[in-house]
Design a protein around this motif. Structure first.
Motif, mmCIF file in Angstrom:
data_model
loop_
_atom_site.group_PDB
_atom_site.id
_atom_site.type_symbol
_atom_site.label_atom_id
_atom_site.label_comp_id
_atom_site.label_asym_id
_atom_site.label_seq_id
_atom_site.Cartn_x
_atom_site.Cartn_y
_atom_site.Cartn_z
ATOM 1 N N THR A 185 46.245 35.351 51.984
ATOM 2 C CA THR A 185 47.407 34.531 51.678
ATOM 3 C C THR A 185 47.809 34.704 50.217
ATOM 4 O O THR A 185 46.973 34.592 49.312
ATOM 5 C CB THR A 185 47.098 33.047 51.963
ATOM 6 O OG1 THR A 185 46.652 32.933 53.316
ATOM 7 C CG2 THR A 185 48.323 32.171 51.752
ATOM 8 N N ALA A 186 49.099 34.989 50.015
ATOM 9 C CA ALA A 186 49.615 35.171 48.650
ATOM 10 C C ALA A 186 49.325 33.934 47.804
ATOM 11 O O ALA A 186 49.415 32.798 48.277
ATOM 12 C CB ALA A 186 51.111 35.452 48.689
ATOM 13 N N GLY A 187 48.949 34.175 46.552
ATOM 14 C CA GLY A 187 48.706 33.083 45.615
ATOM 15 C C GLY A 187 47.285 32.548 45.625
ATOM 16 O O GLY A 187 46.917 31.764 44.761
ATOM 17 N N THR A 188 46.488 32.986 46.593
ATOM 18 C CA THR A 188 45.099 32.512 46.644
ATOM 19 C C THR A 188 44.219 33.364 45.734
ATOM 20 O O THR A 188 44.591 34.461 45.321
ATOM 21 C CB THR A 188 44.540 32.587 48.077
ATOM 22 O OG1 THR A 188 44.531 33.962 48.496
ATOM 23 C CG2 THR A 188 45.357 31.742 49.049
ATOM 24 N N ALA A 189 43.041 32.832 45.453
ATOM 25 C CA ALA A 189 42.082 33.579 44.631
ATOM 26 C C ALA A 189 41.722 34.900 45.305
ATOM 27 O O ALA A 189 41.597 35.930 44.642
ATOM 28 C CB ALA A 189 40.838 32.740 44.389
ATOM 29 N N ALA A 190 41.572 34.883 46.629
ATOM 30 C CA ALA A 190 41.231 36.110 47.358
ATOM 31 C C ALA A 190 42.333 37.152 47.198
ATOM 32 O O ALA A 190 42.056 38.335 46.966
ATOM 33 C CB ALA A 190 40.994 35.810 48.833
ATOM 34 N N HIS A 191 43.565 36.725 47.304
ATOM 35 C CA HIS A 191 44.706 37.641 47.167
ATOM 36 C C HIS A 191 44.716 38.274 45.772
ATOM 37 O O HIS A 191 44.910 39.485 45.628
ATOM 38 C CB HIS A 191 46.009 36.879 47.437
ATOM 39 C CG HIS A 191 47.191 37.745 47.662
ATOM 40 N ND1 HIS A 191 47.431 38.361 48.866
ATOM 41 C CD2 HIS A 191 48.211 38.103 46.845
ATOM 42 C CE1 HIS A 191 48.557 39.067 48.778
ATOM 43 N NE2 HIS A 191 49.043 38.923 47.559
ATOM 44 N N LYS A 192 44.472 37.460 44.770
ATOM 45 C CA LYS A 192 44.428 37.966 43.389
ATOM 46 C C LYS A 192 43.271 38.939 43.204
ATOM 47 O O LYS A 192 43.406 39.952 42.506
ATOM 48 C CB LYS A 192 44.324 36.800 42.404
ATOM 49 C CG LYS A 192 45.588 35.963 42.336
ATOM 50 C CD LYS A 192 45.407 34.735 41.484
ATOM 51 C CE LYS A 192 46.646 33.844 41.579
ATOM 52 N NZ LYS A 192 46.430 32.543 40.978
ATOM 53 N N LYS A 193 42.142 38.646 43.825
ATOM 54 C CA LYS A 193 40.971 39.517 43.724
ATOM 55 C C LYS A 193 41.260 40.874 44.377
ATOM 56 O O LYS A 193 40.913 41.918 43.824
ATOM 57 C CB LYS A 193 39.776 38.832 44.403
ATOM 58 C CG LYS A 193 38.442 39.381 44.030
ATOM 59 C CD LYS A 193 37.353 38.472 44.606
ATOM 60 C CE LYS A 193 35.998 38.848 44.079
ATOM 61 N NZ LYS A 193 34.948 37.985 44.608
ATOM 62 N N PHE A 194 41.884 40.853 45.546
ATOM 63 C CA PHE A 194 42.264 42.107 46.198
ATOM 64 C C PHE A 194 43.215 42.908 45.311
ATOM 65 O O PHE A 194 43.055 44.121 45.150
ATOM 66 C CB PHE A 194 42.910 41.861 47.566
ATOM 67 C CG PHE A 194 41.929 41.598 48.673
ATOM 68 C CD1 PHE A 194 41.028 42.574 49.078
ATOM 69 C CD2 PHE A 194 41.901 40.378 49.328
ATOM 70 C CE1 PHE A 194 40.126 42.347 50.102
ATOM 71 C CE2 PHE A 194 41.009 40.134 50.353
ATOM 72 C CZ PHE A 194 40.114 41.117 50.746
ATOM 73 N N SER A 195 44.196 42.231 44.721
ATOM 74 C CA SER A 195 45.148 42.910 43.828
ATOM 75 C C SER A 195 44.434 43.560 42.647
ATOM 76 O O SER A 195 44.752 44.694 42.272
ATOM 77 C CB SER A 195 46.199 41.927 43.306
ATOM 78 O OG SER A 195 47.019 41.474 44.345
ATOM 79 N N SER A 196 43.495 42.842 42.078
ATOM 80 C CA SER A 196 42.737 43.360 40.947
ATOM 81 C C SER A 196 41.945 44.605 41.347
ATOM 82 O O SER A 196 41.917 45.603 40.618
ATOM 83 C CB SER A 196 41.801 42.267 40.422
ATOM 84 O OG SER A 196 40.962 42.770 39.419
ATOM 85 N N TRP A 197 41.314 44.569 42.511
ATOM 86 C CA TRP A 197 40.543 45.719 42.984
ATOM 87 C C TRP A 197 41.440 46.917 43.282
ATOM 88 O O TRP A 197 41.058 48.061 43.009
ATOM 89 C CB TRP A 197 39.711 45.342 44.208
ATOM 90 C CG TRP A 197 38.395 44.736 43.840
ATOM 91 C CD1 TRP A 197 38.022 43.429 43.970
ATOM 92 C CD2 TRP A 197 37.271 45.418 43.277
ATOM 93 N NE1 TRP A 197 36.735 43.268 43.519
ATOM 94 C CE2 TRP A 197 36.242 44.466 43.097
ATOM 95 C CE3 TRP A 197 37.027 46.736 42.906
ATOM 96 C CZ2 TRP A 197 35.003 44.796 42.558
ATOM 97 C CZ3 TRP A 197 35.781 47.065 42.377
ATOM 98 C CH2 TRP A 197 34.790 46.106 42.215
#
Length: 140
Positions: free
Chosen positions: A111-123
């Motif tokens: 889900t956009a905006g979640t910590a998981a989404h940000k982590k995936f983007s960073s990776w």
């Protein structure tokens, strides 16, 4: 009403709970042993494979982590944590294109905006950097 669970279900759940406790205590060898037992006793879920993959990563056993992550994805292809483990294992194996693909799949289902989404983007960005570095090395 009392619900009845067959003994093997209780034993696999007990092993799974013991594995999670050992992981939290950073006793990764014990966690691995208990996750293995849970699977042997019939707990063949995406969650147990994802968590065993995380344990393998902590033990620097990246091929085994990749195998478990792929198994989890085969069971539940909407399990974002499975793509995170697959990407992490591939990254450590220096399979940056495959890692990026896994992280991109996780990005799509998180889900956009979640910590998981940000982590995936960073990776994804880390993988792109490694891929660009490899391309630069090839040009020399």
């Amino acid at each position: 009403m009392i619900s009845f669970r067959p003994p093997h279900v209780l034993r696999s759940a007990d092993a799974f709970n013991a594995a999670n406790s050992a992981f939290a205590d950073e006793d990764y060898d014990e966690a691995l042993e208990q996750f293995n037992l849970a699977i042997e006793l019939g707990m063949d879920t995406a969650d147990v494979h994802v968590k065993r993959a995380a344990t393998y990563i902590k033990l620097d056993k990246f091929p085994e982590a990749l195998q478990d992550a792929n198994c989890a994805i085969g069971i539940d292809n909407k399990c974002a944590n499975a793509y995170m483990r697959k990407g992490a294992a591939c990254y450590e194996l220096e399979e940056f294109e495959t890692a990026k693909a896994a992280f991109c799949q996780g990005l799509e289902i998180s889900t956009a905006g979640t910590a998981a989404h940000k982590k995936f983007s960073s990776w994804v960005a880390k993988c792109e950097e490694k891929i660009d570095d490899d391309d630069d090395d090839d040009d020399d």
